[in-house]
Motif scaffolding. Structure first.
Motif, short mmCIF file in Angstrom:
data_model
loop_
_atom_site.label_atom_id
_atom_site.label_comp_id
_atom_site.label_asym_id
_atom_site.label_seq_id
_atom_site.Cartn_x
_atom_site.Cartn_y
_atom_site.Cartn_z
N THR A 98 31.32 37.95 42.01
CA THR A 98 31.79 36.57 42.02
C THR A 98 32.51 36.36 43.34
OG1 THR A 98 32.00 36.34 39.63
CG2 THR A 98 33.41 34.93 40.98
N SER A 100 34.73 34.46 45.13
CA SER A 100 35.71 33.46 44.71
C SER A 100 36.58 32.98 45.86
CB SER A 100 36.58 34.04 43.59
OG SER A 100 37.08 35.30 43.98
N LYS A 124 32.05 30.93 43.19
CA LYS A 124 32.92 30.44 42.12
C LYS A 124 33.69 29.22 42.61
CE LYS A 124 34.98 30.51 38.09
NZ LYS A 124 35.94 31.49 37.59
N ASP A 126 36.44 26.33 41.71
CA ASP A 126 37.55 26.02 40.81
C ASP A 126 37.67 24.51 40.65
OD1 ASP A 126 39.93 25.62 39.49
OD2 ASP A 126 40.99 27.21 40.54
N VAL A 132 40.67 31.72 39.58
CA VAL A 132 40.00 32.16 40.80
C VAL A 132 38.90 31.15 41.15
CG1 VAL A 132 40.48 34.62 40.38
CG2 VAL A 132 38.28 33.64 39.67
N GLY A 133 38.57 31.06 42.41
CA GLY A 133 37.53 30.15 42.85
C GLY A 133 38.04 29.22 43.94
N THR A 159 31.45 27.48 37.60
CA THR A 159 32.84 27.11 37.41
C THR A 159 33.25 27.47 35.98
OG1 THR A 159 34.46 25.35 37.81
CG2 THR A 159 32.47 24.70 36.62
#
Ligand code: PLP
Length: 399
Positions: A98, A100, A124, A126, A132-133, A159
């Motif tokens: 991922t 992020s 990722k 957010d 996270v992201g 997401t």
């Protein structure tokens, strides 16, 4: 074997997966098997369901490595935050990262280039979880950076929803921006910050989906191939069918448990856990005598008190003291006195309950929701808290 054990009904898990698959109409299914498969036991669950899943999802790279060590060949996405120094493990064990942050994306591209190895990543975004992201309002730069990477493969983009399990009216609440919609450029302006607030601070699943779709429009506008898109946890699968997209990530629902009490959509899933023990001691207690540490329960009359060899070190929450109930010989009885580390007591009154009788702690008439209420927590914590000291017995393991 220990008389306290957890029975895991593997065919029921398969049935749950099929019910989810039927409900998402062709979207891929990635059950989340983090946290020891939500307490069900990863070593029994993962190999059994592998033929029926598209991907496996875990939180930690260590959990993904354990899956590979169990012989799992299907793709594995590590969803949680990863440190840059953990990146070599992704190459070594063929795991999906991922991505992020921009730093993680760049570091993985550099490592892929310098070691001449391939790596798959899912970006990722957010959109309101603040875990996270990359924020949706900084996503364009992030996506552009990913397009410049030629040694990693951006296979997916996703997401995570913060409130998908809430009553549909909240999960689906559409946020109406007070002013002109912002574009994706730059960091949050005052307007953007204002836009991210609902009146009560609850970010609806619908708002998160809208933000995510706005991010995806970048690919459409520029006629770029769309990576695999995924949004839905269990709440999203049930409450937000338009968010199923290319893949769904069921956790608690895969284990047959609903992510919230207000969900109206029901599908054909059932819990797969039964937690059992046996009476280890049986005695008659006289009126006025109190039971266990702290003397929190006192017998009013002569009564039979039996001891169960299971305690809070096994995950039978100490907070359930004088709240929980168990089933012995088909009848429900109250747990009494402080729950100890390794044992707890049950008041069976006048009944002739004896050493060796079977005790049901969960399942067989006791729902995970009840334990959650007794312990003042949710069903997720009830299941993931059942400790490694409790042996798992897999029912239906031979196909
Ligand atoms: C744990 C997790 C899920 C599953 O959540 P449930 O509410 O149990 O369905 C899905 N996606 C991510 C990223 C997760 O960490």
């Amino acid at each position: 074997m220990r008389p306290t054990y957890l029975e895991v009904n593997l065919p029921q898990l398969k049935q749950n997966l099929e019910a989810i698959r039927a409900h998402v109409h062709g979207a891929k299914v990635m059950p989340m098997v983090k946290a020891n498969a939500y307490g069900h036991g990863i070593e029994g669950v993962a190999p059994f369901i592998e033929p029926y899943v598209d991907y496996f999802g875990v939180a930690l790279v260590e959990e993904a490595i354990q899956l590979r060590q169990l012989g799992i060949k299907k793709p594995i996405l590590v969803a949680g935050g990863t440190l840059i120094e953990q990146l070599p493990l992704f190459f070594e064990h063929d795991l999906i990262l991922t991505a992020s942050s921009l730093d993680l994306l760049t570091a993985s591209e550099q490592l892929a280039e310098s070691t001449r190895q391939r790596l798959k990543v899912h970006l990722k975004i957010d959109t309101g979880m603040e875990r996270v992201g990359v924020h949706e309002y900084e996503a364009e730069e992030f996506i552009k950076a990913s397009l410049a990477c030629s040694h990693i493969e951006v296979e997916g983009i996703y997401t995570h929803l913060a409130n998908s399990e809430l009553a549909p009216v909240i999960a689906r609440r559409v946020f109406v921006p007070t002013r002109q919609s912002q574009t994706l450029e730059g960091i949050a302006t005052g307007e953007e910050q204002e836009r991210s607030r609902n009146d009560d601070g609850v970010v609806s699943a619908n708002l998160q989906l809208e933000r995510f779709q706005e991010v995806l429009r970048f690919y459409e506008k520029n006629s770029l191939p769309m990576p695999m898109r995924h949004v839905c946890n269990s709440g999203g699968i049930l409450n937000l069918p338009e968010a199923h997209l290319d893949m769904v990530r069921p956790g608690v629902l895969f284990y047959g448990v609903y992510p919230g009490r207000d969900i109206q959509t029901k599908i054909d899933v059932k819990p797969a856990l039964t937690w059992k023990s046996r009476v280890a001691y049986s005695k008659v207690t006289l009126p006025g005598r109190s039971v266990s540490y702290g003397s929190l329960w006192q017998a009013e009359a002569r009564t039979r008190i039996v001891t169960v060899p299971c305690g809070y070190a096994d995950g039978y929450f100490r907070r359930m003291t004088n709240q929980a109930r168990v089933i012995i010989n088909g009848k429900s009885y109250p747990q009494v006195g402080r729950i100890c580390m390794d044992q707890f007591m049950v008041n069976v009154g006048e009944d002739d309950v004896q050493v060796g009788d079977e005790v049901t702690l969960l399942g067989g008439g006791i729902a995970p929701e009840e334990l959650a209420d007794w312990a003042g927590t949710n069903e997720y914590e009830v299941m993931t808290n059942i400790s490694a000291r409790v042996p798992r017995i897999y029912i239906g393991a031979v196909q």
